[in-house]
Design a protein around this motif. Structure first.
Motif, PDB file in Angstrom:
ATOM      1  N   ALA A 178     120.309  54.520  57.765  1.00 16.21           N
ATOM      2  CA  ALA A 178     119.980  54.086  56.403  1.00 16.21           C
ATOM      3  C   ALA A 178     118.796  53.122  56.457  1.00 16.21           C
ATOM      4  O   ALA A 178     118.722  52.267  57.325  1.00 16.21           O
ATOM      5  N   ILE A 179     117.860  53.306  55.524  1.00 15.34           N
ATOM      6  CA  ILE A 179     116.681  52.444  55.447  1.00 15.34           C
ATOM      7  C   ILE A 179     116.808  51.570  54.208  1.00 15.34           C
ATOM      8  O   ILE A 179     117.069  52.084  53.115  1.00 15.34           O
ATOM      9  N   GLU A 180     116.614  50.256  54.379  1.00 17.93           N
ATOM     10  CA  GLU A 180     116.659  49.365  53.218  1.00 17.93           C
ATOM     11  C   GLU A 180     115.491  49.716  52.313  1.00 17.93           C
ATOM     12  O   GLU A 180     114.343  49.603  52.729  1.00 17.93           O
ATOM     13  N   GLY A 181     115.773  50.130  51.105  1.00 18.64           N
ATOM     14  CA  GLY A 181     114.692  50.474  50.180  1.00 18.64           C
ATOM     15  C   GLY A 181     114.959  51.765  49.446  1.00 18.64           C
ATOM     16  O   GLY A 181     116.107  52.192  49.329  1.00 18.64           O
ATOM     17  N   ASN A 182     113.882  52.383  48.918  1.00 19.56           N
ATOM     18  CA  ASN A 182     114.035  53.616  48.152  1.00 19.56           C
ATOM     19  C   ASN A 182     113.501  54.807  48.945  1.00 19.56           C
ATOM     20  O   ASN A 182     113.090  54.672  50.094  1.00 19.56           O
ATOM     21  N   PHE A 183     113.492  55.982  48.299  1.00 18.33           N
ATOM     22  CA  PHE A 183     113.089  57.200  49.004  1.00 18.33           C
ATOM     23  C   PHE A 183     111.668  57.105  49.550  1.00 18.33           C
ATOM     24  O   PHE A 183     111.380  57.537  50.670  1.00 18.33           O
ATOM     25  N   ASP A 184     110.759  56.504  48.757  1.00 18.66           N
ATOM     26  CA  ASP A 184     109.374  56.392  49.224  1.00 18.66           C
ATOM     27  C   ASP A 184     109.282  55.614  50.534  1.00 18.66           C
ATOM     28  O   ASP A 184     108.464  55.927  51.392  1.00 18.66           O
ATOM     29  N   ASP A 185     110.115  54.566  50.663  1.00 20.49           N
ATOM     30  CA  ASP A 185     110.104  53.786  51.908  1.00 20.49           C
ATOM     31  C   ASP A 185     110.497  54.671  53.086  1.00 20.49           C
ATOM     32  O   ASP A 185     109.875  54.637  54.139  1.00 20.49           O
ATOM     33  N   ALA A 186     111.549  55.462  52.906  1.00 21.40           N
ATOM     34  CA  ALA A 186     112.015  56.328  53.992  1.00 21.40           C
ATOM     35  C   ALA A 186     110.964  57.397  54.295  1.00 21.40           C
ATOM     36  O   ALA A 186     110.618  57.653  55.448  1.00 21.40           O
ATOM     37  N   GLN A 187     110.411  57.981  53.228  1.00 23.11           N
ATOM     38  CA  GLN A 187     109.460  59.067  53.435  1.00 23.11           C
ATOM     39  C   GLN A 187     108.157  58.584  54.057  1.00 23.11           C
ATOM     40  O   GLN A 187     107.628  59.197  54.983  1.00 23.11           O
ATOM     41  N   SER A 188     107.646  57.459  53.577  1.00 26.29           N
ATOM     42  CA  SER A 188     106.380  56.988  54.151  1.00 26.29           C
ATOM     43  C   SER A 188     106.607  56.548  55.595  1.00 26.29           C
ATOM     44  O   SER A 188     105.719  56.698  56.439  1.00 26.29           O
ATOM     45  N   GLY A 189     107.806  56.056  55.902  1.00 31.18           N
ATOM     46  CA  GLY A 189     108.118  55.726  57.293  1.00 31.18           C
ATOM     47  C   GLY A 189     108.062  56.947  58.200  1.00 31.18           C
ATOM     48  O   GLY A 189     107.481  56.908  59.285  1.00 31.18           O
ATOM     49  N   VAL A 190     108.658  58.033  57.737  1.00 31.73           N
ATOM     50  CA  VAL A 190     108.651  59.260  58.548  1.00 31.73           C
ATOM     51  C   VAL A 190     107.225  59.800  58.683  1.00 31.73           C
ATOM     52  O   VAL A 190     106.804  60.219  59.761  1.00 31.73           O
ATOM     53  N   LYS A 191     106.468  59.739  57.585  1.00 32.01           N
ATOM     54  CA  LYS A 191     105.071  60.195  57.655  1.00 32.01           C
ATOM     55  C   LYS A 191     104.285  59.380  58.679  1.00 32.01           C
ATOM     56  O   LYS A 191     103.476  59.919  59.434  1.00 32.01           O
ATOM     57  N   ARG A 192     104.519  58.062  58.689  1.00 31.62           N
ATOM     58  CA  ARG A 192     103.816  57.188  59.636  1.00 31.62           C
ATOM     59  C   ARG A 192     104.144  57.612  61.065  1.00 31.62           C
ATOM     60  O   ARG A 192     103.282  57.654  61.938  1.00 31.62           O
ATOM     61  N   ILE A 193     105.407  57.925  61.293  1.00 31.57           N
ATOM     62  CA  ILE A 193     105.820  58.330  62.637  1.00 31.57           C
ATOM     63  C   ILE A 193     105.119  59.623  63.045  1.00 31.57           C
ATOM     64  O   ILE A 193     104.597  59.731  64.146  1.00 31.57           O
ATOM     65  N   PHE A 194     105.064  60.587  62.114  1.00 33.28           N
ATOM     66  CA  PHE A 194     104.419  61.858  62.435  1.00 33.28           C
ATOM     67  C   PHE A 194     102.933  61.665  62.726  1.00 33.28           C
ATOM     68  O   PHE A 194     102.353  62.386  63.522  1.00 33.28           O
ATOM     69  N   SER A 195     102.303  60.688  62.054  1.00 35.87           N
ATOM     70  CA  SER A 195     100.860  60.563  62.254  1.00 35.87           C
ATOM     71  C   SER A 195     100.514  59.567  63.366  1.00 35.87           C
ATOM     72  O   SER A 195      99.340  59.326  63.628  1.00 35.87           O
ATOM     73  N   SER A 196     101.509  59.015  64.026  1.00 35.82           N
ATOM     74  CA  SER A 196     101.219  58.072  65.102  1.00 35.82           C
ATOM     75  C   SER A 196     100.993  58.810  66.423  1.00 35.82           C
ATOM     76  O   SER A 196     101.934  59.300  67.058  1.00 35.82           O
ATOM     77  N   ALA A 197      99.713  58.867  66.825  1.00 35.00           N
ATOM     78  CA  ALA A 197      99.368  59.559  68.071  1.00 35.00           C
ATOM     79  C   ALA A 197     100.053  58.872  69.255  1.00 35.00           C
ATOM     80  O   ALA A 197     100.496  59.530  70.193  1.00 35.00           O
ATOM     81  N   GLU A 198     100.150  57.568  69.179  1.00 30.28           N
ATOM     82  CA  GLU A 198     100.724  56.807  70.285  1.00 30.28           C
ATOM     83  C   GLU A 198     102.196  57.175  70.492  1.00 30.28           C
ATOM     84  O   GLU A 198     102.641  57.405  71.621  1.00 30.28           O
ATOM     85  N   LEU A 199     102.918  57.259  69.371  1.00 31.17           N
ATOM     86  CA  LEU A 199     104.337  57.592  69.490  1.00 31.17           C
ATOM     87  C   LEU A 199     104.529  59.022  70.005  1.00 31.17           C
ATOM     88  O   LEU A 199     105.363  59.281  70.880  1.00 31.17           O
ATOM     89  N   ARG A 200     103.726  59.932  69.476  1.00 34.55           N
ATOM     90  CA  ARG A 200     103.795  61.321  69.957  1.00 34.55           C
ATOM     91  C   ARG A 200     103.554  61.391  71.454  1.00 34.55           C
ATOM     92  O   ARG A 200     104.220  62.125  72.173  1.00 34.55           O
ATOM     93  N   GLU A 201     102.570  60.629  71.884  1.00 29.72           N
ATOM     94  CA  GLU A 201     102.217  60.585  73.307  1.00 29.72           C
ATOM     95  C   GLU A 201     103.414  60.090  74.127  1.00 29.72           C
ATOM     96  O   GLU A 201     103.801  60.696  75.132  1.00 29.72           O
ATOM     97  N   ARG A 202     104.014  59.001  73.662  1.00 29.35           N
ATOM     98  CA  ARG A 202     105.174  58.453  74.392  1.00 29.35           C
ATOM     99  C   ARG A 202     106.303  59.465  74.438  1.00 29.35           C
ATOM    100  O   ARG A 202     106.974  59.629  75.446  1.00 29.35           O
ATOM    101  N   LEU A 203     106.508  60.158  73.299  1.00 28.06           N
ATOM    102  CA  LEU A 203     107.596  61.136  73.260  1.00 28.06           C
ATOM    103  C   LEU A 203     107.288  62.333  74.156  1.00 28.06           C
ATOM    104  O   LEU A 203     108.174  62.846  74.835  1.00 28.06           O
ATOM    105  N   SER A 204     106.036  62.756  74.143  1.00 26.30           N
ATOM    106  CA  SER A 204     105.743  63.961  74.923  1.00 26.30           C
ATOM    107  C   SER A 204     105.867  63.667  76.424  1.00 26.30           C
ATOM    108  O   SER A 204     106.161  64.563  77.201  1.00 26.30           O
ATOM    109  N   ARG A 205     105.663  62.405  76.825  1.00 26.43           N
ATOM    110  CA  ARG A 205     105.905  62.066  78.236  1.00 26.43           C
ATOM    111  C   ARG A 205     107.374  62.272  78.602  1.00 26.43           C
ATOM    112  O   ARG A 205     107.725  62.490  79.740  1.00 26.43           O
ATOM    113  N   GLU A 206     108.221  62.161  77.581  1.00 26.07           N
ATOM    114  CA  GLU A 206     109.657  62.396  77.830  1.00 26.07           C
ATOM    115  C   GLU A 206     110.052  63.814  77.443  1.00 26.07           C
ATOM    116  O   GLU A 206     111.237  64.113  77.283  1.00 26.07           O
ATOM    117  N   ASN A 207     109.039  64.648  77.242  1.00 28.50           N
ATOM    118  CA  ASN A 207     109.253  66.049  76.910  1.00 28.50           C
ATOM    119  C   ASN A 207     109.997  66.251  75.587  1.00 28.50           C
ATOM    120  O   ASN A 207     110.857  67.118  75.449  1.00 28.50           O
TER     121      ASN A 207
END
Ligand SMILES: *Cc1c(COP(=O)(O)O)cnc(C)c1O
Length: 478
Positions: A178-207
């Motif tokens: 659960a995310i404190e806030g409304n739907f936009d908070d949850a959705q923009s958070g997920v969008k940020r994660i998808f567009s974070s090259a750094e996070l993708r990189e870290r995840l892909s190192r773990e396959n």
């Protein structure tokens, strides 16, 4: 490009949506040949027209498990005939909403797409949800091999029943936060994660390969084409229409995925007439079909049909593409991004209006439709379906062709508002379910009836800034 690639990637690299280069055709003889078949067989045949890199046997194996009686005990779909329309019930799956129709099947197609594209990794599906999608995705992906699913829902704006559905979710590969806030908070958070090259990189190192399950994925669209063809066969089998007879359709619309699937079915050759696009107070599509202008610069209303509270209907892009081609669609999408609006040319509007008609119901009209349908027809509908029934009736008064109205959720899923519409005092959670059952002498669907006895497994409530951390923890979790 094979369809497996489109299912795996969801979105093109330039941000556009995937579409088939040519639409397959479906003759009246082929439709007739589908009539004696089961839903799973009809589905495999229709899917194989679109997913040409999947074999019929692969598709049949997936449709048989997706629509099996342990998931759809009453059958994949049902048709209820009222005095002036037929209602196509699409909510007999595990989460009692129509999103099960696509989300029970798409994860299986996704698994095959991983194999076909030689993606040897763990897929981590991330979903931000305001209710229905999250639960349906959890049920669709749970306990599939090489897949994990994590759902973020906002603490505000999700009903008690919906929260409980998600927090009691079964499965070893699922996480609910659960995310404190409304739907936009949850959705923009997920969008940020998808567009974070750094996070993708870290995840892909773990396959780990990040992916989404939202309604713009082509793998969610195709299963929805099936039930329009299948419903036409059912009406033929019952002698309610004759082969080739024009059938109008009304769809309660949000992201334009469901009604777009009807349009594709029509373009392929299914004898559908007008497609009535039904909206609630968020009537951006009604205006679009009346004037040719799509304008999201308008107040946003929270209504009793929350799954249709949408100002940007993403799948409309696909209709524009079929009407106007790729270049004009790109420029419309650029205007939408820059100014929040665009206007079709006169000839484009005329083309769109050959197939579509837009109408909307306000909150009072929605509630009155629930009450009248129950009083006159002894038939209980939910708030989203009520918006469609209202629009379908209005359209019937000018066009007498047979009308198929799509019902997208069990009335129990929105029990508090359905009760209010029937003139009962407001109740919430399990009380609302019990009260609705007593008031209407109908049964609580099994997946909802068992909710109050299930253990709550997920307790995490976090700030939107902490979402990345939750993703990393879950990705590493064995
Ligand atoms: C998602 C949803 C809709 C809207 O469907 P779209 O494909 O987004 O237009 C309508 N009703 C219910 C109950 C839904 O869950």
């Amino acid at each position: 490009m094979p369809s497996a690639y489109a299912i795996l990637h969801g979105l093109c690299e330039d941000g556009g949506l995937y579409m088939p280069e040519v639409l397959p055709s479906l003759s009246l003889e082929e439709i007739q040949a589908l009539c004696p078949l089961s839903y799973a067989e009809r589905a495999a045949r229709i899917l194989s027209l679109f997913l040409t890199d999947f074999t019929y046997d692969e598709l049949l194996e997936d449709t048989e498990s997706a629509y099996a009686p342990d998931r759809f005990p009453l059958g994949a779909t049902k048709i209820k005939s009222l005095s002036d329309m037929d209602v196509l019930e699409l909510y007999h799956g595990p989460t009692c909403a129509f999103k099960d129709m696509a989300l029970q099947l798409m994860p299986r197609l996704y698994l095959r797409a991983m194999k076909k594209c030689a993606l040897d990794a763990t897929a981590l599906i991330l979903v931000a949800t305001s209710g229905d999608t999250g639960k349906a995705a959890l049920e669709g992906y749970r306990d599939l091999p090489n897949i994990k699913i994590q759902v973020f829902y906002p603490t505000d704006g999700v009903s008690e029943i919906q929260k409980l559905q998600m927090r009691t979710q079964r499965g070893d590969n699922v996480s609910v936060v659960a995310i404190e806030g409304n739907f936009d908070d949850a959705q923009s958070g997920v969008k940020r994660i998808f567009s974070s090259a750094e996070l993708r990189e870290r995840l892909s190192r773990e396959n780990v390969h990040l992916s989404s399950a939202n309604s713009i994925n082509f793998g969610r669209l195709v299963p929805q084409i099936v039930y329009y063809v299948s419903a036409y066969c059912d009406l033929l089998n019952e002698g309610k229409i004759s082969l080739g007879e024009r059938l109008n359709v009304t769809v309660p619309t949000g992201n334009f995925g469901n009604i777009f699937a009807a349009y594709v079915a029509k373009r392929c050759g299914l004898p559908l007439g007008t497609l009535v696009c039904a909206s609630n107070d968020n009537d951006v599509l009604t205006e679009f079909f009346r004037t040719g202008t799509y304008d999201k610069n308008r107040p946003f209303f929270k209504t009793v049909s929350p799954s249709m509270d949408i100002l940007i209907s993403s799948n409309l892009e696909r209709l524009l593409y079929l009407i106007s081609g790729a270049e004009r669609t790109r420029s419309y999408m650029e205007s939408l991004l820059a100014d929040g609006r665009y206007t079709l040319s006169r000839s484009e509007l005329a083309a769109v209006r050959e197939d579509f008609f837009g109408d909307c119901a306000n909150e009072d009209e929605t509630r009155a439709t629930i009450r009248e349908t129950f009083e006159k027809e002894k038939y209980l509908i939910d708030t989203h379906t009520a918006v469609a029934v209202y629009a379908a009736k209005r359209h019937r008064s000018v066009d007498k062709a047979r009308m198929l109205t799509v019902s997208t959720a069990s009335p129990y899923k929105f029990a508090p508002d359905v009760l209010l519409a029937l003139g009962q005092m407001p109740k919430d959670g399990a009380d609302a379910l019990r009260c609705l059952s007593e008031r209407t002498d109908t049964e609580i669907p099994v997946p909802l009836a068992s909710l109050s006895t299930r253990a709550v497994r997920f307790h995490t409530v976090t700030k939107k800034e902490e979402m990345e951390k939750e993703v990393l923890v879950f990705a590493r979790d064995q």
